[in-house]
Design an enzyme around this catalytic site. Structure first.
Site: not given
Ligand code: GBH
Length: 452
Positions: A170, A358
């Protein structure tokens, strides 16, 4: 068992690869053991106020010690594959320089135990835990080079037994959450030009990593990337909204997956950034665009998109107040993303092989008095997503496997331990693992190779 496998409309292709996913910092713990070096996430999580309840990954799910137990859980599920990441700072505590043999030994043990259990490892080289000793972190152009050296080193150590490597996880997340919103390590809020440079270094790390892995690994080793491109779902399945979906996917990922798949930045991106566009050196884009053996996508929350007559030809719909979502506030329920994520990357870039690296969700787990853990919302979420992934396989898109996020509850980054994504419940006091309802459901799905 084979006779029971479904060939009806709920079935998946016979060789479909079912797996589970985790990441090193989120599960391992053992932060100070066997010579592991400090990472940006150690520093960030130990800074008061950065992570919910000031939680850290010091212990996490203790999988550094309990990997045998975790592998047994997977064997019980019947998964054929496990997506795991390596902690760069266990191998190079300073990010570069002298390797630490104890780190290599650890991953050799894990890989050997997986293979002994009949589970195929899919290894991600970097899932956000950056060695703290690297000066300037992702702002420094030397970091992508250090990453490539580390990735090549580990590919050389493991490729006799590991045949699938993902470079980075990512690029958008560790670039933007770490350097734009500052909600992830290292917690910076950079202005646009510096941010774009970090983004460039992130995809450059991927590109240099591909080359280094190929140079060090045995012939036939498969190399790809795991990316959470921003995905879109057409408001209505008509040709014009479908075309808008593809335009949006390409445009909105211009500085990430689009650059990786096309080996260049879109002109519209460079024009829009103007003086804030990243500094690109000769050879960078060729490395970034290195042909991949597979594309792995992390699939969570899409946006709905519609065609219109604006210059871009599309509009992204805003979220509404009551759009359904899971406990993580960003995780909207839009299961059609299962189909449209696969179809969009396939129609745009024609990768030979696609994996879902994922997919999963946080959900409220109900613990019954006799110790069962019931998570019907997670089963609902997963079943719906898989219905749409199945459609992509049925229509012939080259989706070959699915890694459920996550095998077990873990350190959910800035949410600490407040949001659980596991299909196994972890009691973080005792580290006891308990299969949730969703684990029983996933086992049955795998057994039938069909939706259940
Ligand atoms: C994945 O990211 C990760 O690869 C993994 O490590 C993680 O545990 C899993 O998803 C579940 O989250 O709170 O508004 O800042 C997923 C994509 C993009 C999800 C950013 C969380 C944060 C948004 N991520 N997002 S915010």
């Amino acid at each position: 068992r084979a006779a029971e496998r479904s060939t009806d409309a709920s079935g998946f292709p016979p060789d479909f690869l079912w797996g589970c996913a985790t990441a090193a910092y989120q599960i391992e713990g053992a932060a100070k053991e066997d010579g592991r070096g400090l990472t940006n996430w150690d520093v960030f999580s130990h800074t008061p106020g950065k992570v919910a309840n000031n939680a850290t990954g010091d212990v996490a799910s203790d999988s550094y010690h309990r990997y045998g137990e975790d592998i047994a859980l997977m064997k019980d599920l019947g998964v054929r594959a496990y997506r795991m990441s390596l902690a760069w700072s266990r191998i190079f505590p300073e990010g570069k320089g002298q390797p630490n043999q104890k780190g290599v030994d650890h991953y050799n043990r894990v890989i050997d135990a997986l293979l002994a259990a009949g589970i195929t490892p899919y290894v991600t080289m970097f899932h956000w835990d950056l060695p703290q000793a690297l000066p300037g972190g992702w702002q420094n152009r030397d970091t992508p080079k250090a990453f490539a050296d580390y990735a090549g080193f580990m590919a050389g150590k493991l490729s006799d037994r590991v045949h699938h490597f993902m470079t980075v996880n990512e690029v958008r997340s560790f670039s933007d959450l770490g350097h734009k919103s500052g909600t992830h390590a290292p917690g910076l809020m950079l202005p646009p030009r510096e941010l774009n440079q970090v983004r460039h270094h992130a995809i450059l790390a991927h590109g240099l990593g591909v080359g280094a892995i190929r140079a060090a690994a045995r012939p036939g080793t498969q190399v790809g990337v795991a990316d959470n491109a921003t995905f879109f779902v057409p408001v209505v399945e008509t040709p014009e909204h479908i075309a808008a979906t593809l335009r949006a996917t390409r445009q909105e990922n211009a500085m990430f997956l689009t650059a990786i798949m096309e080996g260049r930045y879109m002109d519209s991106y460079l024009t829009a950034q103007g003086a804030a566009a990243p500094v690109v050196q000769p050879g960078d884009m060729a490395a970034i665009g290195s042909p991949l053996d597979f594309l792995a996508i992390n699939v969570y929350t899409p946006f709905y998109v519609m065609a219109d007559d604006t210059p871009s030809g599309y509009s992204v719909l805003p979220r509404t107040l009551n759009s359904p979502r899971m406990p993580s506030p960003w995780l909207y329920v839009s299961p059609e993303v299962g189909y449209w994520s696969v179809r969009s990357v396939s129609d745009l870039w024609k990768p030979k092989t696609i994996f879902v690296a994922e997919n999963g969700c946080s959900a409220d787990d109900m613990v019954t008095p006799n110790g069962q853990v019931l998570d019907p919302d997670r089963v609902m979420y997963l079943r719906n997503c898989l219905t749409h992934f199945r459609r992509a396989t049925a229509e012939g898109y080259p989706l070959k496997g699915y890694f459920l996020w996550s095998l077990l509850d873990n350190f959910e980054w800035a949410d600490g331990y407040t949001n659980r994504f596991g299909i196994h419940y972890v009691d973080f006091e005792t580290q006891k693992r308990t299969p949730k309802l969703s684990a029983h459901w996933y086992r049955e799905l795998i057994r039938r190779n069909a939706l259940v």
